[in-house]
Design a protein around this motif. Structure first.
Motif, PDB file in Angstrom:
ATOM      1  N   LEU A  89      48.817  36.940  33.309  1.00  0.00           N
ATOM      2  CA  LEU A  89      48.382  35.808  34.130  1.00  0.00           C
ATOM      3  C   LEU A  89      49.520  35.197  34.939  1.00  0.00           C
ATOM      4  O   LEU A  89      49.476  35.163  36.170  1.00  0.00           O
ATOM      5  CB  LEU A  89      47.738  34.750  33.241  1.00  0.00           C
ATOM      6  CG  LEU A  89      47.228  33.479  33.951  1.00  0.00           C
ATOM      7  CD1 LEU A  89      46.152  33.839  34.976  1.00  0.00           C
ATOM      8  CD2 LEU A  89      46.686  32.486  32.924  1.00  0.00           C
ATOM      9  N   ALA A 135      41.652  33.998  42.094  1.00  0.00           N
ATOM     10  CA  ALA A 135      41.412  32.632  42.577  1.00  0.00           C
ATOM     11  C   ALA A 135      42.708  31.979  43.036  1.00  0.00           C
ATOM     12  O   ALA A 135      42.730  31.265  44.057  1.00  0.00           O
ATOM     13  CB  ALA A 135      40.754  31.801  41.475  1.00  0.00           C
ATOM     14  N   PHE A 136      43.794  32.215  42.305  1.00  0.00           N
ATOM     15  CA  PHE A 136      45.085  31.631  42.675  1.00  0.00           C
ATOM     16  C   PHE A 136      45.548  32.171  44.029  1.00  0.00           C
ATOM     17  O   PHE A 136      45.978  31.407  44.901  1.00  0.00           O
ATOM     18  CB  PHE A 136      46.124  31.953  41.597  1.00  0.00           C
ATOM     19  CG  PHE A 136      47.504  31.476  41.927  1.00  0.00           C
ATOM     20  CD1 PHE A 136      47.861  30.149  41.726  1.00  0.00           C
ATOM     21  CD2 PHE A 136      48.458  32.347  42.449  1.00  0.00           C
ATOM     22  CE1 PHE A 136      49.133  29.698  42.043  1.00  0.00           C
ATOM     23  CE2 PHE A 136      49.729  31.912  42.767  1.00  0.00           C
ATOM     24  CZ  PHE A 136      50.075  30.582  42.558  1.00  0.00           C
ATOM     25  N   VAL A 160      38.583  37.890  32.993  1.00  0.00           N
ATOM     26  CA  VAL A 160      38.767  36.463  33.296  1.00  0.00           C
ATOM     27  C   VAL A 160      40.163  36.213  33.844  1.00  0.00           C
ATOM     28  O   VAL A 160      40.345  35.467  34.823  1.00  0.00           O
ATOM     29  CB  VAL A 160      38.507  35.603  32.046  1.00  0.00           C
ATOM     30  CG1 VAL A 160      38.981  34.167  32.280  1.00  0.00           C
ATOM     31  CG2 VAL A 160      37.031  35.605  31.691  1.00  0.00           C
ATOM     32  N   ILE A 161      41.167  36.830  33.242  1.00  0.00           N
ATOM     33  CA  ILE A 161      42.546  36.646  33.693  1.00  0.00           C
ATOM     34  C   ILE A 161      42.724  37.172  35.115  1.00  0.00           C
ATOM     35  O   ILE A 161      43.332  36.512  35.967  1.00  0.00           O
ATOM     36  CB  ILE A 161      43.523  37.342  32.721  1.00  0.00           C
ATOM     37  CG1 ILE A 161      43.624  36.534  31.421  1.00  0.00           C
ATOM     38  CG2 ILE A 161      44.907  37.496  33.354  1.00  0.00           C
ATOM     39  CD1 ILE A 161      44.448  37.200  30.341  1.00  0.00           C
ATOM     40  N   LEU A 206      41.212  34.837  37.523  1.00  0.00           N
ATOM     41  CA  LEU A 206      42.056  33.653  37.717  1.00  0.00           C
ATOM     42  C   LEU A 206      43.193  33.951  38.694  1.00  0.00           C
ATOM     43  O   LEU A 206      43.532  33.117  39.539  1.00  0.00           O
ATOM     44  CB  LEU A 206      42.617  33.178  36.373  1.00  0.00           C
ATOM     45  CG  LEU A 206      41.624  32.505  35.422  1.00  0.00           C
ATOM     46  CD1 LEU A 206      42.283  32.226  34.076  1.00  0.00           C
ATOM     47  CD2 LEU A 206      41.089  31.208  36.019  1.00  0.00           C
TER      48      LEU A 206
END
Length: 390
Positions: free
Chosen positions: A24, A251-252, A244-245, A248
């Motif tokens: 992440l 999204a970042f 999910v990671i 994320l």
């Protein structure tokens, strides 16, 4: 029992701080570094009109055709440059032209002595533009002269306009829909790398499932739960966490850094999930066929991920083009490249046939890795049972 296995695997994953950092936070840090280094690249590629000088003397006054061509593509200053202008032209004496060139106020100057001459001090992009343009202009001038000779000096009134205007007879049916951006691929390949990093999670999971890897794996083998249920519970939790990671990180990059992925949100998320699942299944399979320590396996899959990312153009777009031209089979089996291309095609193309081709290849790879893992575990368990009975 199955739900309990999922619960404990989930808790185990949440406590793995090292894995969360590398999956992440490391890609986020890398994305910020790429953003800081590449954000001015596209603005630097914007075309600007080239400053030139034309020697305005008696010889130039004879060049009716060339003078008309230059006038049609020239502006008087930077402020008046339009989309159809490629030069900012000054008409000066030869001495002034040489001084402007020496002072680097123009990229080149042009003078005439019966033919067109282009003078510049150094080679570069702007000088190449000037040279290529006047090579074409000279050809147009020759065409005008030949037509005039064939008509006994009678030249059609609109000939100059016909020569100066380049009419296109090819209709643009381009497949592209977005504005080309050479740095997008770098960020897309980061996501491909993160998907592959999930392989490290698979290596750790197999350390708990493979009987020849750890004492805990041997205890799990004799537990009153089938190996396939254990494998399924581990894989489902790992897939959820891994996807999910990656989402994320997506999204970042999309919202924090403002990198454009286009408006096909559903397919973008689907691509991310397929890529993350493929990376995880690769880790499970690689760990199942390797008898080395879990540290060795982790280092190997990370190394493979970095090599795949490099070949996919994460460090340089030219690398991907080279691989595509000279090693096409590698281009087609490199999972990071398939993921990177999938994002790029979603953003840039209206025809998604190549995108679906990439996704199908990724899904096939995932299924093959899964079947391979199950096969290896089954064979190993049968071997262990035979040895324990003997």
């Amino acid at each position: 029992m199955f739900s309990q296995m999922i619960k404990y695997r989930f808790l185990c994953q949440l406590r793995s701080k090292e894995s969360i950092f590398w999956l992440l936070f490391f890609p986020m840090i890398l994305s910020v570094m790429f953003y800081a280094g590449l954000r001015d690249v596209t603005s630097g590629e914007k075309f600007e009109a080239v400053d030139i000088a034309v020697v305005d003397d008696a010889e130039f006054e004879k060049e009716k055709v060339m003078a008309s061509i230059i006038e049609n593509v020239s502006a008087d200053n930077k402020e008046s440059v339009g989309s159809d202008k490629i030069f900012v032209t000054q008409y000066v004496s030869k001495e002034e032209a040489e001084k402007l060139l020496d002072d680097s106020k123009v990229s080149a100057y042009i003078y005439f002595n019966g033919e067109c001459n282009v003078v510049f001090k150094k080679n570069g992009t702007e000088q190449t533009i000037v040279k290529k343009f006047f090579d074409i202009a000279i050809q147009k001038e020759k065409l005008f002269t030949e037509v005039a000779k064939e008509n006994d000096g009678n030249v059609p009134q609109n000939l100059l306009e016909t020569i100066n205007d380049s009419t296109s007879y090819i209709k643009d049916v381009s497949n592209k829909r977005g504005k080309a951006d050479t740095v997008l691929q770098n960020f897309y390949s980061i996501l491909g790398m993160v998907c592959m990093y999930g392989a490290a999670t698979g290596c750790i999971a197999m350390n708990y499932l493979q009987t020849n890897q750890s004492a805990l794996a041997k205890r799990n083998t004799v537990a009153p739960v089938s190996k396939m249920k254990q494998l399924l519970s581990y894989f489902l939790v790992d897939m959820l966490m891994n996807d999910v990671i990656v989402l994320l990180v997506l999204a970042f990059i999309r919202f924090a850094l403002g990198i454009d992925f286009g408006n096909r949100t559903g397919l973008i998320i689907f691509t991310t999930i397929v890529g993350g699942t493929m990376g995880l299944s690769f880790g499970y399979f690689f760990a199942s066929i390797t008898k080395k320590s879990v540290e060795f396996k982790n280092n190997m899959v990370i190394g493979i991920s970095m090599i795949c990312s490099f070949l996919a153009g994460m460090m340089s777009n030219e690398v991907q083009y080279f691989v595509k031209q000279h090693a096409y089979i590698i281009d087609r089996i490199n999972p990071v490249n398939l993921i990177t291309e999938s994002y790029y095609k979603l953003y840039y193309y209206t025809d998604l046939s190549k995108y679906y081709e990439n996704i199908i290849i990724l899904i096939i790879m995932t299924v093959l890795f899964a079947i391979g893992t199950i096969t290896v575990l089954t064979v190993q368990d049968k071997k262990m049972m035979r040895e324990s009975r003997g």
